[in-house]
Design an enzyme around this catalytic site. Structure first.
Site, PDB file in Angstrom:
ATOM      1  N   GLU A   1      24.383 -27.297  25.266  1.00 60.74           N
ATOM      2  CA  GLU A   1      23.658 -28.302  24.318  1.00 60.74           C
ATOM      3  C   GLU A   1      24.488 -28.561  22.988  1.00 60.74           C
ATOM      4  O   GLU A   1      24.172 -29.295  22.466  1.00 60.74           O
ATOM      5  CB  GLU A   1      22.365 -27.482  23.811  1.00 60.74           C
ATOM      6  CG  GLU A   1      21.083 -27.358  24.567  1.00 60.74           C
ATOM      7  CD  GLU A   1      21.419 -26.410  25.701  1.00 60.74           C
ATOM      8  OE1 GLU A   1      22.163 -25.627  25.798  1.00 60.74           O
ATOM      9  OE2 GLU A   1      20.369 -26.301  26.289  1.00 60.74           O
TER      10      GLU A   1
ATOM     11  N   LYS B   1      34.576  -3.425  16.233  1.00 58.42           N
ATOM     12  CA  LYS B   1      35.101  -4.076  17.330  1.00 58.42           C
ATOM     13  C   LYS B   1      35.298  -5.514  17.018  1.00 58.42           C
ATOM     14  O   LYS B   1      34.618  -6.298  16.616  1.00 58.42           O
ATOM     15  CB  LYS B   1      34.429  -3.800  18.575  1.00 58.42           C
ATOM     16  CG  LYS B   1      34.119  -2.613  19.048  1.00 58.42           C
ATOM     17  CD  LYS B   1      35.247  -1.700  19.172  1.00 58.42           C
ATOM     18  CE  LYS B   1      35.738  -1.753  20.451  1.00 58.42           C
ATOM     19  NZ  LYS B   1      37.002  -0.546  20.372  1.00 58.42           N
ATOM     20  N   THR B   2      36.632  -5.919  17.242  1.00 59.72           N
ATOM     21  CA  THR B   2      37.026  -7.180  16.854  1.00 59.72           C
ATOM     22  C   THR B   2      37.069  -8.226  17.897  1.00 59.72           C
ATOM     23  O   THR B   2      37.164  -9.447  17.825  1.00 59.72           O
ATOM     24  CB  THR B   2      38.242  -7.506  16.054  1.00 59.72           C
ATOM     25  OG1 THR B   2      39.452  -7.014  17.006  1.00 59.72           O
ATOM     26  CG2 THR B   2      38.184  -6.479  14.892  1.00 59.72           C
TER      27      THR B   2
ATOM     28  N   GLY C   1      -2.985 -20.176  11.449  1.00 59.30           N
ATOM     29  CA  GLY C   1      -2.909 -19.962  12.993  1.00 59.30           C
ATOM     30  C   GLY C   1      -3.756 -20.857  13.660  1.00 59.30           C
ATOM     31  O   GLY C   1      -4.323 -21.908  12.966  1.00 59.30           O
TER      32      GLY C   1
ATOM     33  N   CYS D   1      -4.912 -21.561   4.856  1.00 56.08           N
ATOM     34  CA  CYS D   1      -5.139 -22.482   6.314  1.00 56.08           C
ATOM     35  C   CYS D   1      -6.242 -22.031   6.947  1.00 56.08           C
ATOM     36  O   CYS D   1      -7.306 -22.219   6.688  1.00 56.08           O
ATOM     37  CB  CYS D   1      -3.797 -22.802   6.787  1.00 56.08           C
ATOM     38  SG  CYS D   1      -3.882 -24.519   7.433  1.00 56.08           S
TER      39      CYS D   1
ATOM     40  N   GLY E   1      -6.906 -19.293   7.800  1.00 52.72           N
ATOM     41  CA  GLY E   1      -7.359 -17.975   6.879  1.00 52.72           C
ATOM     42  C   GLY E   1      -8.514 -18.537   5.927  1.00 52.72           C
ATOM     43  O   GLY E   1      -9.425 -17.985   5.940  1.00 52.72           O
TER      44      GLY E   1
ATOM     45  N   HIS F   1      -0.627 -24.773   2.559  1.00 56.24           N
ATOM     46  CA  HIS F   1       0.121 -23.596   2.633  1.00 56.24           C
ATOM     47  C   HIS F   1       0.973 -23.458   1.468  1.00 56.24           C
ATOM     48  O   HIS F   1       2.191 -24.115   1.217  1.00 56.24           O
ATOM     49  CB  HIS F   1       1.036 -23.910   3.759  1.00 56.24           C
ATOM     50  CG  HIS F   1       0.526 -23.468   5.130  1.00 56.24           C
ATOM     51  ND1 HIS F   1       0.489 -22.569   5.845  1.00 56.24           N
ATOM     52  CD2 HIS F   1      -0.026 -24.816   5.711  1.00 56.24           C
ATOM     53  CE1 HIS F   1      -0.075 -22.917   6.935  1.00 56.24           C
ATOM     54  NE2 HIS F   1      -0.542 -24.056   7.087  1.00 56.24           N
TER      55      HIS F   1
ATOM     56  N   GLU G   1       2.893 -21.011   0.403  1.00 57.00           N
ATOM     57  CA  GLU G   1       4.008 -20.058   0.515  1.00 57.00           C
ATOM     58  C   GLU G   1       5.276 -21.260   0.834  1.00 57.00           C
ATOM     59  O   GLU G   1       6.485 -20.831   0.585  1.00 57.00           O
ATOM     60  CB  GLU G   1       3.924 -19.147   1.701  1.00 57.00           C
ATOM     61  CG  GLU G   1       3.939 -20.022   3.413  1.00 57.00           C
ATOM     62  CD  GLU G   1       2.691 -20.478   3.663  1.00 57.00           C
ATOM     63  OE1 GLU G   1       1.667 -20.684   2.816  1.00 57.00           O
ATOM     64  OE2 GLU G   1       2.269 -20.663   4.883  1.00 57.00           O
TER      65      GLU G   1
HETATM   66  N1  GLN Z   1      -5.881 -24.637  13.386  1.00 56.17           N
HETATM   67  C1  GLN Z   1      -6.315 -24.954  12.010  1.00 56.17           C
HETATM   68  C2  GLN Z   1      -6.170 -26.260  11.942  1.00 56.17           C
HETATM   69  O1  GLN Z   1      -5.650 -27.173  12.690  1.00 56.17           O
HETATM   70  C3  GLN Z   1      -5.405 -24.244  10.952  1.00 56.17           C
HETATM   71  C4  GLN Z   1      -3.873 -24.625  11.015  1.00 56.17           C
HETATM   72  C5  GLN Z   1      -3.021 -23.617  10.255  1.00 56.17           C
HETATM   73  O2  GLN Z   1      -3.661 -22.429   9.772  1.00 56.17           O
HETATM   74  N2  GLN Z   1      -1.709 -24.218  10.015  1.00 56.17           N
HETATM   75  O3  GLN Z   1      -6.619 -26.976  11.156  1.00 56.17           O
END
Ligand code: GLN
Length: 520
Positions: free
Chosen positions: A139, A175-176, A340, A367, A369, A490, A492
């Site tokens: 690849e 080890k090289t 999620g 999200c 959550g 998000h 983060e």
């Molecule tokens: N599954 C949810 C949605 O699509 C949340 C997505 C996520 O948490 N990134 O809206």
């Protein structure tokens, strides 16, 4: 090979240059055929990182954004899929004027042009290109061939760093051989590294450096030890100690500038933290720690700001299914439910959120959550029994649902609401206090939304939507709690070591028992 730390090495080299005021433009090459990482499973690849333009990319781009304090876009991530797509589109338009289209020169030209275009468009002083994969993989061949051609075309303006593994045997000896062999492979492809970075659990000894230097034909000052560090943010300091900048400077003819020490100060602060808070992270990819990489980093940024170390207790959501006793046994200062997709683990996440709300434990939802916090509140505080998200179940009360425009989408990749979008923040709320303004920009990656039909009911029962844009709800909070806060976006992805994300600042401060403010 993958997992060696090429991304962190490259980001750290970039940091040495940024510290000296150079404009560094990173490009990550992923030799897989997927157009982007959007459709990839976090079990295999770690988190999908989202850029401002909505590109879904490899998590190394997150390292680049954090280490270089940059805001990148999709053009900074090249994949085989993108290159072939561009070549095939040109071929269909007749742009190759009837020639046979081949890997050399057409694919390699596309790669070189892409790199040069991104470097030029972004006015790079130095363009930092990371080639993913392993030398010898089928690849990555076209990419290494393109780099080989550039070596000739660019001459001394190209500096090639080879990152290798230096294992330690049973006798404790470094080890090289693996390094010697991979350099041999590189040479067969016509590439001679300018420097070799040896990844090892311990610092490379002088002997080992000399041996690598001799066998691989690089000066001993160009053999750099990149041993395991307690925190990845210490790697730039380690490379600095190895005087790597000086070597690169001479080769690339850069100036001998004094480095800015913002990064060093941040690392010193990080290393001096003594008090610890513990967050229970309730997710479903908890055995692949990289699936929540940016969340981990953002918690760290919040910790530096609040003056505490943040430990993560990984809790597999499925173990909590209708069973909050598990949480009684564990010790933690706050609960975080991350993003999620799909059904698995959902009830466990709802259980954790219910637990946080009832016991007034600091809570941050991101999200999915956020969506599950809405479901929990609808079920238990609004008398909407059986409420759910229509992503997860057929329900009489779809409090989380698709908006009409998302209903007919057939294709998966790139069809979510993605990237930077503005959010309006309601004055006088916790969100407003944390952000200190009424218009913010945050990154998104979702398809489902709070169903507008239920907003009044939810708010009448005490949930506050403190951020929104039009009919889309973006932030929720419960005012009389210690900290109960969740975002559809998000946060983060925009958190940086010196500019921690406000929701994380609030959350970590609440966990540390400090007053929740923006810390400034
Ligand atoms: N599954 C949810 C949605 O699509 C949340 C997505 C996520 O948490 N990134 O809206």
């Amino acid at each position: 090979m993958s997992g060696l730390g090429k991304g962190i090495t490259a980001a750290s080299i970039g940091r040495l240059l940024v510290d000296r005021g150079y404009r560094v433009v990173p490009i990550k090459i992923d030799p897989y055929i997927n157009i982007d990482a959007g459709t990839m499973n976090p079990f295999q690849h770690g988190e999908v990182y989202v850029l401002k333009d909505g590109s879904e990319v490899d998590l190394d781009l997150g390292h680049y954004e954090r280490f270089l304090d940059a805001n990148l876009s999709g053009e900074h991530n090249i994949t085989t899929g993108k290159i072939y797509r561009a070549v095939i589109e040109k071929e269909r338009k007749g742009e190759y004027l009837g020639k046979t289209v081949q890997i050399i020169p057409h694919v390699t030209d596309e790669i070189k042009n892409w790199i040069r275009r991104v470097a030029q468009d972004n006015q790079a002083d130095v363009c930092l290109v990371e080639v993913g994969g392993t030398v010898g993989d089928i690849e990555s061949m076209p990419f290494l061939e393109a780099i080989r051609q550039m070596h000739i075309e660019e001459g001394p303006n190209l500096f090639l760093v080879h990152v290798t593994l230096v294992p330690i045997d049973k006798m404790g000896e470094q080890k090289t051989k693996p390094t010697q062999h991979s350099v041999k492979e590189l040479r067969e492809l016509g590439l001679q590294p300018n420097a070799i970075v040896g990844r090892c659990i311990k610092p490379l000894s002088r002997d080992v450096k000399e041996k690598i230097s001799l066998f691989c034909d690089v000066p001993v000052e160009a053999v750099i030890s990149a041993h395991d560090a307690p925190d990845i943010y210490e790697v730039p300091l380690m490379l600095e100690n190895e005087r790597f900048y000086d070597y690169i400077r001479e080769s690339l003819n850069l100036e001998d500038r004094d480095p800015d020490n913002e990064w060093t100060e941040m690392v010193e602060k990080l290393k001096s933290l003594e008090d610890t808070v513990r967050v229970a992270l309730v997710g479903k990819y908890t055995h692949v720690k990289d699936s929540y990489l940016s969340i981990r980093e953002a918690l760290k940024h919040g910790g530096i700001d609040a003056g505490v170390k943040v430990d993560i207790l990984w809790v597999e959501a499925e173990t909590l299914e209708n069973n909050s006793d598990v949480l009684d046994e564990l010790e933690f200062d706050g609960i975080l439910v991350p993003g999620g997709f799909g059904e698995r683990g959902t009830e466990g996440k709802i259980t954790a959120i219910h637990y946080a709300r009832e016991k007034d434990i600091p809570f941050l939802g991101i999200c999915f959550g956020f969506q599950m916090a809405v479901v929990e509140f609808a079920r238990n505080a609004c008398d909407l029994k059986g409420a759910h998200s229509s992503e997860v179940a057929v329900t009489p009360y779809p409090v989380i649902d698709l908006l009409p425009e998302q209903r007919n989408i057939q294709q998966l990749g790139g069809t979510m609401r993605l990237g930077d979008h503005e959010v309006e923040v309601k004055e006088g709320t916790i969100a407003h206090m944390l952000y200190g303004k009424t218009r913010i920009v945050e990154r998104h990656r979702h398809r489902y939304e709070v169903n507008p039909e239920y907003i009044d009911t939810l708010e009448e029962n005490g949930l506050v939507f403190s951020g929104y844009i039009g009919k889309r709800m973006e932030i929720l909070e419960i005012p009389d709690k210690r900290f109960f806060f969740a975002t559809q976006f998000h946060p983060e992805f925009r958190s940086r070591p010196y500019r921690p994300s406000p929701p994380f600042v609030g959350f970590v401060r609440a966990m540390a028992g400090l007053e929740v403010s923006n810390g400034h």
